[in-house]
Design a protein around this motif. Structure first.
Motif, mmCIF file in Angstrom:
data_model
loop_
_atom_site.group_PDB
_atom_site.id
_atom_site.type_symbol
_atom_site.label_atom_id
_atom_site.label_comp_id
_atom_site.label_asym_id
_atom_site.label_seq_id
_atom_site.Cartn_x
_atom_site.Cartn_y
_atom_site.Cartn_z
ATOM 1 N N LEU A 230 0.953 -1.105 0.001
ATOM 2 C CA LEU A 230 -0.031 -0.112 -0.085
ATOM 3 C C LEU A 230 0.800 1.373 0.021
ATOM 4 C CD1 LEU A 230 -2.391 1.857 0.521
ATOM 5 C CD2 LEU A 230 -2.581 1.139 2.746
ATOM 6 N N SER A 231 0.876 2.047 -1.140
ATOM 7 C CA SER A 231 1.500 3.188 -1.081
ATOM 8 C C SER A 231 0.662 4.422 -0.592
ATOM 9 C CB SER A 231 1.964 3.352 -2.572
ATOM 10 O OG SER A 231 2.561 4.781 -2.814
ATOM 11 N N ILE A 232 1.500 5.208 0.142
ATOM 12 C CA ILE A 232 0.670 6.326 1.120
ATOM 13 C C ILE A 232 1.457 7.559 0.525
ATOM 14 C CG2 ILE A 232 0.126 7.412 3.141
ATOM 15 C CD1 ILE A 232 0.488 4.788 4.222
ATOM 16 N N GLU A 233 0.540 8.561 0.062
ATOM 17 C CA GLU A 233 1.401 9.860 -0.273
ATOM 18 C C GLU A 233 0.437 10.837 0.688
ATOM 19 O OE1 GLU A 233 2.549 12.721 -4.036
ATOM 20 O OE2 GLU A 233 1.246 11.185 -4.317
ATOM 21 N N SER A 234 1.404 11.689 1.679
ATOM 22 C CA SER A 234 0.688 12.528 2.540
ATOM 23 C C SER A 234 0.929 13.924 2.098
ATOM 24 C CB SER A 234 1.355 12.439 3.762
ATOM 25 O OG SER A 234 1.053 11.077 4.319
ATOM 26 N N PHE A 235 -0.053 15.004 2.347
ATOM 27 C CA PHE A 235 0.097 16.142 1.901
ATOM 28 C C PHE A 235 -0.115 17.150 3.409
ATOM 29 C CE2 PHE A 235 -1.094 14.023 -1.883
ATOM 30 C CZ PHE A 235 -0.339 14.595 -2.903
ATOM 31 N N ASP A 236 0.150 18.395 2.856
ATOM 32 C CA ASP A 236 -0.052 19.528 4.140
ATOM 33 C C ASP A 236 -1.412 19.677 4.294
ATOM 34 O OD1 ASP A 236 2.696 19.595 4.684
ATOM 35 O OD2 ASP A 236 2.826 21.851 3.322
ATOM 36 N N ASN A 237 -2.486 19.525 3.144
ATOM 37 C CA ASN A 237 -3.817 19.705 3.505
ATOM 38 C C ASN A 237 -4.674 18.913 2.865
ATOM 39 O OD1 ASN A 237 -4.522 21.249 0.620
ATOM 40 N ND2 ASN A 237 -3.129 22.564 1.618
ATOM 41 N N ASP A 238 -5.854 18.789 2.835
ATOM 42 C CA ASP A 238 -6.764 17.729 2.178
ATOM 43 C C ASP A 238 -6.951 18.115 0.624
ATOM 44 O OD1 ASP A 238 -8.079 15.367 2.966
ATOM 45 O OD2 ASP A 238 -9.987 16.373 2.193
ATOM 46 N N GLN A 239 -7.153 19.308 0.408
ATOM 47 C CA GLN A 239 -7.341 20.048 -0.756
ATOM 48 C C GLN A 239 -6.335 19.400 -1.970
ATOM 49 O OE1 GLN A 239 -8.495 23.823 -0.358
ATOM 50 N NE2 GLN A 239 -10.137 23.503 0.611
ATOM 51 N N GLN A 240 -5.005 19.450 -1.520
ATOM 52 C CA GLN A 240 -3.762 18.929 -2.298
ATOM 53 C C GLN A 240 -4.203 17.371 -2.593
ATOM 54 O OE1 GLN A 240 -0.555 20.051 0.367
ATOM 55 N NE2 GLN A 240 -0.466 21.885 -0.378
ATOM 56 N N ALA A 241 -4.272 16.713 -1.571
ATOM 57 C CA ALA A 241 -4.744 15.098 -1.846
ATOM 58 C C ALA A 241 -6.034 15.155 -2.848
ATOM 59 C CB ALA A 241 -5.029 14.602 -0.395
ATOM 60 N N GLN A 242 -6.799 15.830 -2.522
ATOM 61 C CA GLN A 242 -7.969 15.824 -3.638
ATOM 62 C C GLN A 242 -7.551 15.904 -4.902
ATOM 63 O OE1 GLN A 242 -11.391 18.146 -2.472
ATOM 64 N NE2 GLN A 242 -11.218 17.455 -0.423
ATOM 65 N N THR A 243 -6.653 17.156 -5.154
ATOM 66 C CA THR A 243 -6.146 17.457 -6.508
ATOM 67 C C THR A 243 -5.459 16.152 -6.996
ATOM 68 O OG1 THR A 243 -6.090 19.842 -6.016
ATOM 69 C CG2 THR A 243 -4.619 19.043 -7.771
ATOM 70 N N ARG A 244 -4.547 15.672 -6.269
ATOM 71 C CA ARG A 244 -3.749 14.640 -6.494
ATOM 72 C C ARG A 244 -4.617 13.320 -7.391
ATOM 73 N NH1 ARG A 244 1.109 13.202 -8.913
ATOM 74 N NH2 ARG A 244 2.178 11.631 -7.876
ATOM 75 N N LEU A 245 -5.587 13.081 -6.553
ATOM 76 C CA LEU A 245 -6.518 11.957 -6.850
ATOM 77 C C LEU A 245 -7.371 12.303 -8.224
ATOM 78 C CD1 LEU A 245 -7.829 9.157 -6.348
ATOM 79 C CD2 LEU A 245 -9.698 10.289 -4.910
ATOM 80 N N ARG A 246 -7.863 13.500 -8.151
ATOM 81 C CA ARG A 246 -8.630 14.101 -9.428
ATOM 82 C C ARG A 246 -7.874 13.965 -10.633
ATOM 83 N NH1 ARG A 246 -9.084 18.690 -7.549
ATOM 84 N NH2 ARG A 246 -10.858 18.508 -6.349
ATOM 85 N N ALA A 247 -6.545 14.188 -10.520
ATOM 86 C CA ALA A 247 -5.595 14.154 -11.634
ATOM 87 C C ALA A 247 -5.067 12.870 -11.938
ATOM 88 C CB ALA A 247 -4.431 15.074 -11.308
ATOM 89 N N GLY A 248 -5.572 11.775 -11.203
ATOM 90 C CA GLY A 248 -5.185 10.342 -11.653
ATOM 91 C C GLY A 248 -3.858 9.967 -11.062
ATOM 92 N N GLY A 249 -3.522 10.570 -9.768
ATOM 93 C CA GLY A 249 -2.283 10.414 -9.327
ATOM 94 C C GLY A 249 -2.349 9.396 -8.195
ATOM 95 N N ALA A 250 -3.397 8.734 -7.906
ATOM 96 C CA ALA A 250 -3.560 7.745 -6.809
ATOM 97 C C ALA A 250 -4.894 6.885 -7.264
ATOM 98 C CB ALA A 250 -3.731 8.612 -5.581
ATOM 99 N N ASP A 251 -5.299 5.859 -6.437
ATOM 100 C CA ASP A 251 -6.535 5.043 -6.527
ATOM 101 C C ASP A 251 -7.583 5.667 -5.540
ATOM 102 O OD1 ASP A 251 -5.231 3.266 -8.210
ATOM 103 O OD2 ASP A 251 -3.728 2.925 -6.889
ATOM 104 N N ALA A 252 -7.052 6.165 -4.420
ATOM 105 C CA ALA A 252 -8.036 6.515 -3.480
ATOM 106 C C ALA A 252 -7.658 7.702 -2.378
ATOM 107 C CB ALA A 252 -8.520 5.069 -2.621
ATOM 108 N N GLY A 253 -8.571 8.203 -1.944
ATOM 109 C CA GLY A 253 -8.072 9.317 -0.898
ATOM 110 C C GLY A 253 -9.024 9.045 0.563
ATOM 111 N N SER A 254 -8.595 9.474 1.464
ATOM 112 C CA SER A 254 -9.341 9.339 2.799
ATOM 113 C C SER A 254 -9.215 10.609 3.526
ATOM 114 C CB SER A 254 -8.548 8.374 3.669
ATOM 115 O OG SER A 254 -9.164 8.308 4.693
ATOM 116 N N SER A 255 -10.332 10.963 4.328
ATOM 117 C CA SER A 255 -10.516 12.013 5.090
ATOM 118 C C SER A 255 -11.567 11.918 6.206
ATOM 119 C CB SER A 255 -10.646 13.537 4.212
ATOM 120 O OG SER A 255 -11.686 13.317 3.688
ATOM 121 N N ASP A 256 -11.735 12.820 7.063
ATOM 122 C CA ASP A 256 -13.005 12.621 7.951
ATOM 123 C C ASP A 256 -14.261 12.620 6.970
ATOM 124 O OD1 ASP A 256 -11.225 12.901 9.821
ATOM 125 O OD2 ASP A 256 -11.854 14.709 10.609
ATOM 126 N N PHE A 257 -15.640 11.941 7.486
ATOM 127 C CA PHE A 257 -16.454 11.821 6.585
ATOM 128 C C PHE A 257 -16.977 13.058 6.134
ATOM 129 C CE2 PHE A 257 -20.988 11.767 6.337
ATOM 130 C CZ PHE A 257 -21.217 10.865 5.374
#
Length: 322
Positions: free
Chosen positions: A216-243
């Protein structure tokens, strides 16, 4: 910034969240402003709020805070719908609205100042902030100043005034869930998330269980929106955050066309307002103010406004996290 289940991973920030649909008003998901920037635009600075003479609980505050009329709040303001910038640049969300209500009871303005999530407790210890209010999960490790990964004491810890209950969720690109329903389905995948959160703790714990050849590869960011941008661009398979955050992203990003929630939320736990251990007078004043806004109905109006009523609490609790 996350989604969750059963095991309780003590430290991470969990911005977690309540079960149930989140019917949030259609404010745009906007990136937070730069780190450590003061923001006075959360709407809490009106004359009624700042006037202690009109505030029934002003006398419970420490004299120094009463004199300056301001509670300085450390917050990662990039976590819609808990706290974020709207299209006009104003700080809005569950936490700013609740801070406004507390301010009316206490006769002070809650002044939000943005910083990265994993530095907020440090800022509290250094007295940069009076409180940290940022969808922060109340955990025993945080209360005791223990690093969740090493188990070592790293500070004096903080007290929490708990005001909400939330869990963690997983989300994927819409129509491309790749069979992901639980955390165990993430082996062999890549997940993006915010650094210092319960989501990160859960991902690290899951990675240790994955069999050889299915890392399982984990890429961590300073904020959640950066993570969302990465997933949106196809750079990951999934994201996780508070519900609530994951659900809000699913509802608003790309007009609801970018993401989808998968599986059930996990790790339900309380969000708390963090206060220095030495500042018991402020802690107790916040508890009294929160109980007052729960009693007078303002709290429920805020929960209903942001579509998170299922995470509402019946009373303020000090250090209710486990």
């Amino acid at each position: 910034m996350t989604a969750r289940i059963t095991r309780r991973t003590p430290a991470a920030k969990s911005r977690l969240a309540a079960a149930g649909a989140i019917a949030v008003a259609g404010a745009l998901l906007v990136t937070g402003c730069g780190d450590q920037t003061k923001d006075n635009s959360n709407g809490s600075g009106n004359s009624d709020t700042a006037s202690s003479s009109a505030a029934p609980l002003a006398g419970k505050l420490p004299q120094a805070i009463r004199d300056k009329g301001v509670v300085k709040v450390g917050s990662d303001i990039a976590y819609a719908p808990v706290e974020f910038k709207d299209a006009s640049g104003k700080t809005v969300g569950i936490d700013p609205d609740l801070a406004d209500a507390l301010g009316k009871q206490l006769g002070v303005t809650f002044e939000f100042e943005t910083g990265t999530f994993d530095t907020l407790i440090t800022g509290l210890r250094s007295k940069r902030y009076d409180v940290a209010m940022s969808a922060m999960t109340d955990t025993k490790d945080r209360q005791e100043g223990v690093d969740s990964e090493t188990g070592k004491k790293v500070g004096e810890g903080v007290d929490f005034v708990d005001y909400f209950t939330a869990g963690v969720s997983i989300y994927t690109k819409k129509g491309d869930d790749q069979g992901i329903k639980t955390w165990s389905d993430l082996c062999g995948k890549k997940i993006v998330l915010q650094r210092g959160t319960v989501s990160e703790d859960l991902a690290k714990a899951e990675a240790e269980k994955c069999p050889a050849g299915r890392k399982l590869s984990i890429e961590s960011f300073d904020n959640d929106q950066q993570a969302q941008t990465r997933l949106r661009a196809g750079g990951a398979d999934a994201g996780s955050s508070d519900f609530p955050v994951a659900a809000y992203a699913v509802k608003t990003s790309g007009g609801g066309k970018d993401f989808e929630l998968v599986g059930e939320q996990v790790e339900a736990a309380p969000y708390g307002i963090a206060v220095a251990k030495t500042n018991t007078e402020l802690r107790d004043a916040l508890k009294a103010a929160l109980d007052a806004v729960i009693e007078n109905g303002e709290y429920q109006k805020i929960m209903d406004k942001w579509g998170v009523a299922e995470g509402a609490v019946d009373e303020a609790v000090i250090n209710g996290g486990k």
